[in-house]
Write a protein that holds these residues in place. Sequence first.
Motif, PDB file in Angstrom:
ATOM      1  N   LEU A   1       0.834  -1.196   0.000  1.00 34.04           N
ATOM      2  CA  LEU A   1       0.000   0.000   0.000  1.00 34.04           C
ATOM      3  C   LEU A   1       0.867   1.243   0.000  1.00 34.04           C
ATOM      4  CD1 LEU A   1      -2.575  -1.142   2.718  1.00 34.04           C
ATOM      5  CD2 LEU A   1      -2.984  -0.984   0.255  1.00 34.04           C
ATOM      6  N   PRO A   2       0.330   2.366  -0.467  1.00 32.18           N
ATOM      7  CA  PRO A   2       1.091   3.615  -0.447  1.00 32.18           C
ATOM      8  C   PRO A   2       1.466   4.015   0.972  1.00 32.18           C
ATOM      9  CG  PRO A   2      -0.870   3.825  -1.824  1.00 32.18           C
ATOM     10  CD  PRO A   2      -0.998   2.536  -1.085  1.00 32.18           C
ATOM     11  N   ALA A   3       2.512   4.794   1.103  1.00 32.54           N
ATOM     12  CA  ALA A   3       2.947   5.262   2.417  1.00 32.54           C
ATOM     13  C   ALA A   3       1.802   6.006   3.103  1.00 32.54           C
ATOM     14  CB  ALA A   3       4.160   6.176   2.277  1.00 32.54           C
ATOM     15  N   GLY A   4       1.590   5.724   4.361  1.00 35.17           N
ATOM     16  CA  GLY A   4       0.541   6.397   5.125  1.00 35.17           C
ATOM     17  C   GLY A   4      -0.796   5.691   5.108  1.00 35.17           C
ATOM     18  N   ALA A   5      -0.962   4.683   4.259  1.00 33.60           N
ATOM     19  CA  ALA A   5      -2.242   3.966   4.186  1.00 33.60           C
ATOM     20  C   ALA A   5      -2.379   2.996   5.355  1.00 33.60           C
ATOM     21  CB  ALA A   5      -2.357   3.212   2.871  1.00 33.60           C
ATOM     22  N   GLU A   6      -3.590   2.860   5.867  1.00 32.59           N
ATOM     23  CA  GLU A   6      -3.887   1.925   6.947  1.00 32.59           C
ATOM     24  C   GLU A   6      -4.961   0.953   6.471  1.00 32.59           C
ATOM     25  OE1 GLU A   6      -5.146   4.111  10.318  1.00 32.59           O
ATOM     26  OE2 GLU A   6      -3.295   5.294  10.472  1.00 32.59           O
ATOM     27  N   GLU A   7      -4.820  -0.303   6.863  1.00 34.37           N
ATOM     28  CA  GLU A   7      -5.819  -1.283   6.462  1.00 34.37           C
ATOM     29  C   GLU A   7      -6.443  -1.941   7.675  1.00 34.37           C
ATOM     30  OE1 GLU A   7      -2.484  -4.668   5.333  1.00 34.37           O
ATOM     31  OE2 GLU A   7      -4.381  -4.605   4.237  1.00 34.37           O
ATOM     32  N   LEU A   8      -7.638  -2.430   7.477  1.00 32.15           N
ATOM     33  CA  LEU A   8      -8.403  -3.046   8.552  1.00 32.15           C
ATOM     34  C   LEU A   8      -9.262  -4.155   7.970  1.00 32.15           C
ATOM     35  CD1 LEU A   8      -9.470  -2.850  11.570  1.00 32.15           C
ATOM     36  CD2 LEU A   8     -11.300  -1.430  10.638  1.00 32.15           C
ATOM     37  N   TYR A   9      -9.238  -5.322   8.613  1.00 28.34           N
ATOM     38  CA  TYR A   9     -10.150  -6.405   8.264  1.00 28.34           C
ATOM     39  C   TYR A   9     -11.261  -6.436   9.296  1.00 28.34           C
ATOM     40  CZ  TYR A   9      -6.245  -8.108   5.416  1.00 28.34           C
ATOM     41  OH  TYR A   9      -5.229  -8.225   4.508  1.00 28.34           O
TER      42      TYR A   9
ATOM     43  N   VAL B   1      -9.325  -0.086   3.479  1.00 24.95           N
ATOM     44  CA  VAL B   1      -8.045   0.617   3.386  1.00 24.95           C
ATOM     45  C   VAL B   1      -8.301   2.108   3.499  1.00 24.95           C
ATOM     46  CG1 VAL B   1      -6.063   1.165   1.912  1.00 24.95           C
ATOM     47  CG2 VAL B   1      -6.933  -1.173   2.006  1.00 24.95           C
ATOM     48  N   MET B   2      -7.532   2.772   4.354  1.00 24.72           N
ATOM     49  CA  MET B   2      -7.721   4.200   4.609  1.00 24.72           C
ATOM     50  C   MET B   2      -6.411   4.935   4.344  1.00 24.72           C
ATOM     51  SD  MET B   2      -9.765   3.703   8.231  1.00 24.72           S
ATOM     52  CE  MET B   2     -10.289   5.415   8.316  1.00 24.72           C
TER      53      MET B   2
END
Length: 339
Positions: free
Chosen positions: A230-238, A257-258
């Motif tokens: 993912l791009p730098a700074g992106a956060e993911e959640l399942y 993905v945020m």
Amino acid sequence: MSSQNETATRIFCRATVVIIGLVAFIPIYAANLLDSQELIQLLGIGQQELKNLDQGKTVFFNVAEDDKKELAAGVAIYLPIAPSRIIQFIHKKGLSSLDPDVTAHGIIPLQATLETFKGFGFKAGDDEAEDFSQEAPERRFNLSTQEFHTLKATGSTRSDEASQAYRKILLERWQNYRKNGLKGIASYDRDNGPKANPSAELRLATLDSKILARYFPELYQAWLNYPAALPAGAEELYFWINRKVEGRPTAILGHRVMLSAGAGEVILSRQFYVGHSYNANQLSIACLPYRDGSLVFYTNRNFTDQVAGFGSDLKHSIGREQMQGEIIKQLTNLRKALK
């Protein structure tokens, strides 16, 4: 179209508006800046619709459907609320708190176990347990051929054992998606008919994300080719959800993905496994600063066998209208929650 099919279509569409994950497009790439006026033009929103937005009314914009099983709808609304407040609400509560049909939900940690899915289970004496363990030809659940064989070998109709078997399927489904992305999503067995392919459907939904591809190319490529970096700074959640559909518990597995982007945030969400009634879902919400608040653009793509076949045009028309109505309800509830 029979009232039964019409009711089923309404329920299937309603189930798609699961609001645990959202998309808010806020431009941060210097070479491809996007603002609210530009997005209005790109979505084909006319002057009359813009006036309606200014008056707090909801307006619809066209979202092309590229598959016979696809239902797609777009709704825009102006909220006199700063994007930062909307984003804060999403981070803190998630929009599942606004959906009365969600009976349980939770985050899937990277070290997930069967215990992670304990919020989903069949109740003692519930016919669901027996139907799940001794699956009939009608295929009332979305399961792969291998999953059906495993259940038949188990043979137990006890609710606790059926629940444990389903939790194992959910865990394995999540593990396969996390490892292989869309390629790791097993098809649904449809007995003697063609299998449903949620992997291909979600890929199609992503390929149709033209605005995302144009203004957020790195995120678009990562989303399409997940588990690409993912791009730098992106956060993911399942996440997992237990939601009532047709009065039945529905296990749903999702990925969100945020990406923080200036005053707003980009959040992408897909349902890569759904227990029954529809195949897959991908939704997006664009939230942009506008006047003293935010313009919110909500796009929903749902894939279901129920709108294919005989009477498809009518089914699509009814389903699309009902989907729009459900989106409006969710946006209205969001406005109330943020007052």
